[in-house]
Design a protein around this motif. Structure first.
Motif, mmCIF file in Angstrom:
data_model
loop_
_atom_site.group_PDB
_atom_site.id
_atom_site.type_symbol
_atom_site.label_atom_id
_atom_site.label_comp_id
_atom_site.label_asym_id
_atom_site.label_seq_id
_atom_site.Cartn_x
_atom_site.Cartn_y
_atom_site.Cartn_z
ATOM 1 N N SER A 160 0.811 -1.222 0.000
ATOM 2 C CA SER A 160 0.000 0.000 0.000
ATOM 3 C C SER A 160 0.842 1.268 0.000
ATOM 4 C CB SER A 160 -0.928 0.000 1.228
ATOM 5 O OG SER A 160 -0.175 -0.113 2.412
ATOM 6 N N GLU A 161 2.154 1.128 -0.271
ATOM 7 C CA GLU A 161 3.034 2.298 -0.228
ATOM 8 C C GLU A 161 2.969 3.137 -1.501
ATOM 9 O OE1 GLU A 161 6.502 -0.312 1.158
ATOM 10 O OE2 GLU A 161 6.972 1.626 2.052
ATOM 11 N N PRO A 164 -0.251 6.326 -1.273
ATOM 12 C CA PRO A 164 -0.481 6.763 0.107
ATOM 13 C C PRO A 164 -1.636 7.758 0.221
ATOM 14 C CG PRO A 164 1.436 7.867 -0.801
ATOM 15 C CD PRO A 164 1.015 6.836 -1.811
ATOM 16 N N GLN A 176 5.040 9.572 4.832
ATOM 17 C CA GLN A 176 3.784 9.245 4.160
ATOM 18 C C GLN A 176 2.907 8.314 4.992
ATOM 19 O OE1 GLN A 176 5.560 7.630 0.460
ATOM 20 N NE2 GLN A 176 4.567 5.669 0.921
ATOM 21 N N ASN A 178 0.426 5.595 4.500
ATOM 22 C CA ASN A 178 0.023 4.663 3.448
ATOM 23 C C ASN A 178 -1.460 4.349 3.501
ATOM 24 O OD1 ASN A 178 2.773 4.364 2.631
ATOM 25 N ND2 ASN A 178 3.074 2.924 4.308
ATOM 26 N N THR A 192 5.270 5.147 6.289
ATOM 27 C CA THR A 192 6.590 4.910 5.694
ATOM 28 C C THR A 192 7.410 6.201 5.770
ATOM 29 O OG1 THR A 192 5.812 3.206 4.167
ATOM 30 C CG2 THR A 192 7.864 4.317 3.600
ATOM 31 N N ARG A 243 9.402 1.405 7.308
ATOM 32 C CA ARG A 243 7.937 1.306 7.374
ATOM 33 C C ARG A 243 7.529 0.721 8.721
ATOM 34 N NH1 ARG A 243 4.140 -2.384 3.413
ATOM 35 N NH2 ARG A 243 2.110 -1.677 4.168
#
Length: 288
Positions: A160-161, A164, A176, A178, A192, A243
């Motif tokens: 899911s990075e 975001p 960020q 995510n 992250t 992360r």
């Protein structure tokens, strides 16, 4: 003495009558009409926890968290097909089954009544009305750190990075969010941190707080610090990417405030980066 005992028994009986939950019987259930070949959508005012269909004559799914899609099915299993058993034929007014919809705070039940497709007044959707709801209260789940770690590991395996919810960049750093997830009374923040410089980053603190969206005077700013119940990785140092998952007990805040996230470097002239998260981002949290 007997009269006193009799009075006490009457009092207990009245108390039980007042506190006992109302029972629901089939004859008292509201009716909803359903037509073969047409989906019936039941719209809930809150997220649906589950739907129960009492017979194989009905099937359905949850296209969204607050809509149950129900339809009549005449599909037979292989055993019935081999025996060449004819599908059931329904007639106007036939009772097909009971539909039960359970939300976060209520349970609603309906009798599904067959209506043929020749009618011009075919029902395609209904909204669950207050009079059809019976209140229910679910026990609040309390998870151990071991269970929270398992949920966090499930999240970390999701990719899911790349999309975001929010990103902040400064000092060759990137912070960020995510995604946001929720399970029971817990909120999981998937975050992250990226370092695009050649200097490694030593984390002094990652602070979470609820603050005013607009600050007119410094003295008027009310800041409420939020401390995570659990974090997946206690790491304090990273060179390029890091992360992590942070878990909080469920919280709310008005639109006039934001969730402020501050990443602070350990050194005296450390690099600090901030992110503001609106409550709307929390409300869009995914379940897992």
């Amino acid at each position: 003495m007997k009269s006193i005992i009799y009075i006490l028994l009457l009092f207990a009986a009245n108390l039980n009558a007042q506190t006992a939950s109302k029972e629901q019987i089939i004859s008292g259930l509201p009716e909803i009409e359903i037509t073969e070949g047409i989906n019936l959508h039941i719209i809930s005012p809150e997220p649906i926890q589950y739907v129960d269909l009492s017979t194989e004559n009905l099937t359905g799914d949850l296209p969204t968290s607050s809509i149950a899609r129900i339809k009549i099915t005449n599909e037979q299993n292989s055993e019935l097909k081999e025996k060449k058993v004819k599908p059931i034929a329904f007639f106007n007014g036939d009772k097909i089954g009971i539909i039960t919809v359970v939300g976060q705070s209520f349970i609603a039940q309906y009798k599904a009544i067959y209506k043929n497709s020749e009618s011009l007044n075919t029902v395609t959707n209904i909204h669950i009305q207050p009079e059809a709801m019976q209140p229910v209260e679910f026990d609040k789940m309390i998870f151990s750190n071991l269970e929270l770690r398992k949920f966090a590991m499930d999240i970390i395996q999701k990719k899911s990075e790349n999309n975001p919810i929010r990103v902040e960049k400064d000092f060759n750093l990137s912070l960020q969010l995510n995604n946001v997830y929720v399970i029971s009374d817990y909120i999981f923040l998937d975050m992250t941190f990226k370092n695009n410089s050649n200097l490694s980053y030593d984390i002094e603190a990652l602070k979470f707080s609820i603050e005013d969206k607009k600050i007119y005077k410094a003295t008027n700013n009310q800041s409420i610090e939020m401390t995570p119940l659990f974090q997946l990785n206690p790491q304090k140092h990273f060179k390029k990417n890091f992360r992590n998952i942070y878990v909080f007990k469920k919280f709310t805040y008005p639109n006039s405030k934001v969730l402020m996230i501050r990443l602070i470097e350990e050194q005296l002239s450390g690099r600090t980066i901030e992110m503001k998260v609106n409550y709307s981002d929390i409300l869009k949290a995914d379940t897992f």
